[in-house]
Enzyme design. Structure first.
Site, PDB file in Angstrom:
ATOM      1  N   CYS A 116       0.789  -1.018   0.138  1.00  0.00           N
ATOM      2  CA  CYS A 116       0.043   0.002  -0.095  1.00  0.00           C
ATOM      3  C   CYS A 116       0.992   1.275  -0.365  1.00  0.00           C
ATOM      4  O   CYS A 116      -0.414   2.911  -0.131  1.00  0.00           O
ATOM      5  CB  CYS A 116      -0.891   0.282   1.434  1.00  0.00           C
ATOM      6  N   HIS A 256      -3.136   7.260   3.635  1.00  0.00           N
ATOM      7  CA  HIS A 256      -3.001   6.517   3.405  1.00  0.00           C
ATOM      8  C   HIS A 256      -5.195   5.978   3.358  1.00  0.00           C
ATOM      9  O   HIS A 256      -4.799   6.250   4.712  1.00  0.00           O
ATOM     10  CB  HIS A 256      -2.237   5.147   3.256  1.00  0.00           C
ATOM     11  N   ASN A 285     -10.002   0.948   0.618  1.00  0.00           N
ATOM     12  CA  ASN A 285      -8.488   0.568   0.264  1.00  0.00           C
ATOM     13  C   ASN A 285      -7.447   0.384  -0.980  1.00  0.00           C
ATOM     14  O   ASN A 285      -8.762  -1.287  -1.052  1.00  0.00           O
ATOM     15  CB  ASN A 285      -8.192  -0.147   1.326  1.00  0.00           C
TER      16      ASN A 285
HETATM   17  N1  ACO Z   1     -18.180  -8.912   9.092  1.00  0.00           N
HETATM   18  C1  ACO Z   1     -18.892  -8.807  10.288  1.00  0.00           C
HETATM   19  N2  ACO Z   1     -18.289  -9.319  11.569  1.00  0.00           N
HETATM   20  C2  ACO Z   1     -16.867  -9.209  11.419  1.00  0.00           C
HETATM   21  C3  ACO Z   1     -16.769  -9.000  10.720  1.00  0.00           C
HETATM   22  C4  ACO Z   1     -17.438  -8.476   8.925  1.00  0.00           C
HETATM   23  N3  ACO Z   1     -16.803  -7.770   7.966  1.00  0.00           N
HETATM   24  N4  ACO Z   1     -15.066  -9.490   9.879  1.00  0.00           N
HETATM   25  C5  ACO Z   1     -14.618  -9.759  11.291  1.00  0.00           C
HETATM   26  N5  ACO Z   1     -15.955  -9.322  12.347  1.00  0.00           N
HETATM   27  C6  ACO Z   1     -16.014  -9.794  13.025  1.00  0.00           C
HETATM   28  C7  ACO Z   1     -15.002 -10.893  14.002  1.00  0.00           C
HETATM   29  O1  ACO Z   1     -15.117 -12.551  13.392  1.00  0.00           O
HETATM   30  C8  ACO Z   1     -15.260 -11.012  15.478  1.00  0.00           C
HETATM   31  O2  ACO Z   1     -16.342 -11.465  16.191  1.00  0.00           O
HETATM   32  P1  ACO Z   1     -15.868 -12.125  16.837  1.00  0.00           P
HETATM   33  O3  ACO Z   1     -15.432 -11.678  18.276  1.00  0.00           O
HETATM   34  O4  ACO Z   1     -17.280 -13.365  17.190  1.00  0.00           O
HETATM   35  O5  ACO Z   1     -14.765 -13.548  16.798  1.00  0.00           O
HETATM   36  C9  ACO Z   1     -15.508  -9.627  14.910  1.00  0.00           C
HETATM   37  O6  ACO Z   1     -15.725  -9.042  14.154  1.00  0.00           O
HETATM   38  C10 ACO Z   1     -14.071  -8.546  15.838  1.00  0.00           C
HETATM   39  O7  ACO Z   1     -13.511  -8.626  14.579  1.00  0.00           O
HETATM   40  P2  ACO Z   1     -11.274  -7.912  14.746  1.00  0.00           P
HETATM   41  O8  ACO Z   1     -10.951  -8.317  13.513  1.00  0.00           O
HETATM   42  O9  ACO Z   1     -11.336  -7.517  16.371  1.00  0.00           O
HETATM   43  O10 ACO Z   1     -12.569  -6.442  14.625  1.00  0.00           O
HETATM   44  P3  ACO Z   1     -12.455  -5.136  14.820  1.00  0.00           P
HETATM   45  O11 ACO Z   1     -12.651  -3.835  15.548  1.00  0.00           O
HETATM   46  O12 ACO Z   1     -10.464  -4.880  14.850  1.00  0.00           O
HETATM   47  O13 ACO Z   1     -11.953  -4.171  13.134  1.00  0.00           O
HETATM   48  C11 ACO Z   1     -10.363  -4.638  11.028  1.00  0.00           C
HETATM   49  C12 ACO Z   1     -11.256  -5.415  12.074  1.00  0.00           C
HETATM   50  C13 ACO Z   1     -11.953  -2.914  10.744  1.00  0.00           C
HETATM   51  C14 ACO Z   1     -10.326  -5.036  10.132  1.00  0.00           C
HETATM   52  C15 ACO Z   1      -9.564  -3.323  11.872  1.00  0.00           C
HETATM   53  O14 ACO Z   1      -9.112  -4.179  12.212  1.00  0.00           O
HETATM   54  C16 ACO Z   1      -8.863  -2.366  10.587  1.00  0.00           C
HETATM   55  O15 ACO Z   1      -9.234  -1.885   9.779  1.00  0.00           O
HETATM   56  N6  ACO Z   1      -7.057  -2.940  10.538  1.00  0.00           N
HETATM   57  C17 ACO Z   1      -6.707  -2.038  10.313  1.00  0.00           C
HETATM   58  C18 ACO Z   1      -6.210  -3.163   8.541  1.00  0.00           C
HETATM   59  C19 ACO Z   1      -5.868  -2.334   7.563  1.00  0.00           C
HETATM   60  O16 ACO Z   1      -6.446  -0.564   6.829  1.00  0.00           O
HETATM   61  N7  ACO Z   1      -4.857  -2.807   6.904  1.00  0.00           N
HETATM   62  C20 ACO Z   1      -4.913  -2.234   5.546  1.00  0.00           C
HETATM   63  C21 ACO Z   1      -3.408  -1.201   5.874  1.00  0.00           C
HETATM   64  S1  ACO Z   1      -2.014  -1.588   5.074  1.00  0.00           S
HETATM   65  C22 ACO Z   1      -3.191  -1.658   4.264  1.00  0.00           C
HETATM   66  O17 ACO Z   1      -3.571  -0.965   2.962  1.00  0.00           O
HETATM   67  C23 ACO Z   1      -2.476  -2.824   3.204  1.00  0.00           C
END
Ligand code: ACO
Length: 331
Positions: A116, A256, A285
């Site tokens: 990215c 980003h 993204n």
């Molecule tokens: N819909 C509904 N529920 C979901 C989804 C979804 N799409 N995805 C995950 N869940 C659930 C999980 O299973 C989990 O359930 P559980 O508690 O029963 O186990 C719950 O939601 C919480 O999951 P987390 O992964 O802990 O959720 P979090 O609040 O951390 O959000 C997210 C996840 C949005 C991916 C976040 O961690 C994030 O944005 N991280 C950064 C990712 C990113 O931006 N990456 C790219 C940056 S670098 C690049 O661009 C390559």
């Protein structure tokens, strides 16, 4: 005294595929909801490339617009760099496919891999090539067909990404400071938090690998989130210091576009929420394309005008990160 040449961005362009996929559309593909996606990421919709459309097709469209904006022909380009993690093929480079499509006959062309962070790495690379006198005019593209590399059965990743491309034309000369000094960093010890483990020389493609879905992007979202906030925030602070500029002097911050909560955390730390540019709601993204698309939009919608200082920052797989400052000086 720095005897190197000033480098200016003389044109920008972006291309987003026509097909819009909303959060509600995703509800029929994986178990998710518009509310979950919007509240966790700030995303409402993303664009998805048409079948048969490859990354170089998206990149070439953005390139044509950037060249038209610059008012120059493709035959004037000396260098084409495509930043991508979703190339048309392993080889030849996607940049060579773009070259053929746009007719940049005199240019030499290569791809740059920084996930990215790719567009900022490519911008810095081209800037230094021009500043040193090695080339005069360069085209830098961030282009991604993420939809081909994400696992549409994995709700924790497939909702986050979109397809698109952005481009900038750089040239020697110009008034003001143009593309200023960058700050870059990488940390290969954290590669496994965000990667595509299968399909390369480490784990060559096989039936077993495909059955295990190892050819798709994998991510530890929470860990990536924390590192992204710290690294992009630090990089902005460092790049301001390196260029002798205060945050108050910067008209627009373009990060980003990975997640609105990452962007909000950086805004809060730097105290610049009123000047933070975002479009993650519309495109999700788009990896290396995201910064290039946002820069083009910020210029075209008048947020960024000549004489303005603009701070760019990125974070991605590797890990890789960086920041740059521009004194916007489009002729
Ligand atoms: N819909 C509904 N529920 C979901 C989804 C979804 N799409 N995805 C995950 N869940 C659930 C999980 O299973 C989990 O359930 P559980 O508690 O029963 O186990 C719950 O939601 C919480 O999951 P987390 O992964 O802990 O959720 P979090 O609040 O951390 O959000 C997210 C996840 C949005 C991916 C976040 O961690 C994030 O944005 N991280 C950064 C990712 C990113 O931006 N990456 C790219 C940056 S670098 C690049 O661009 C390559």
């Amino acid at each position: 005294m720095d005897s190197r040449r000033t480098v200016s961005i003389i044109g920008t362009g972006a291309y987003l595929p026509e097909k819009v996929v909303t959060n509600r559309d995703l509800e029929s593909i994986v178990e998710t909801s518009d509310d979950w996606i919007y509240s966790r990421t700030g995303m409402r919709e993303r664009r998805i490339a048409a079948e048969g459309q490859a990354t170089s097709d998206l990149g070439a469209e953005a390139a044509r617009k950037a060249l038209a904006d610059a008012g120059i022909g493709a035959e004037e380009l000396d260098l084409v760099i495509v930043a991508t993690l979703s190339p048309d093929m392993f080889f030849p480079s996607t940049a060579c496919f773009v070259q053929e499509k746009i007719g940049a006959k005199k240019a030499y062309c290569y791809d740059l891999g920084a996930a990215c962070s790719g567009f900022l790495y490519a911008l810095d690379t081209a800037k230094n090539q021009i500043a040193s006198g090695a080339v005069d005019t360069a085209l830098v593209i961030g282009a991604e067909k993420m939809s081909a590399f994400i696992d549409w059965q994995d709700r924790s990743t497939c909702i986050l990404f979109g397809d698109g491309a952005g481009a900038a034309v750089l040239r020697a000369g110009g008034t003001g400071r143009g593309v200023m000094e960058s700050v870059m960093g990488s940390d290969g010890s954290l590669a496994n938090l965000l990667w595509t483990p299968g399909g390369g020389s480490r784990n060559p493609i096989s039936h077993e690998l495909v059955d295990q879905r190892q050819q798709y992007l994998k991510m530890e979202g929470r860990e990536v989130f924390k590192h992204a906030v710290v690294r992009m925030g630090d990089a902005v602070v460092q790049v301001l210091e390196k260029n002798g500029v205060s945050a108050d002097d910067v008209k627009c911050f373009i990060p980003h576009q990975a997640n609105i909560r990452i962007i909000d955390a950086i805004s809060k730390r730097l105290g610049v929420a009123d000047r933070m540019y975002t479009n993650v709601e519309k495109y999700a993204n788009t990896s290396s394309a995201a910064l290039a698309i946002a820069l083009d939009e910020a210029v075209k919608d008048g947020t960024v005008q000549n004489g303005d200082l603009v701070a760019l920052t990125v974070f991605g797989g590797g890990f890789t990160w960086g920041a740059n400052l521009l004194e916007w000086n489009k002729p």
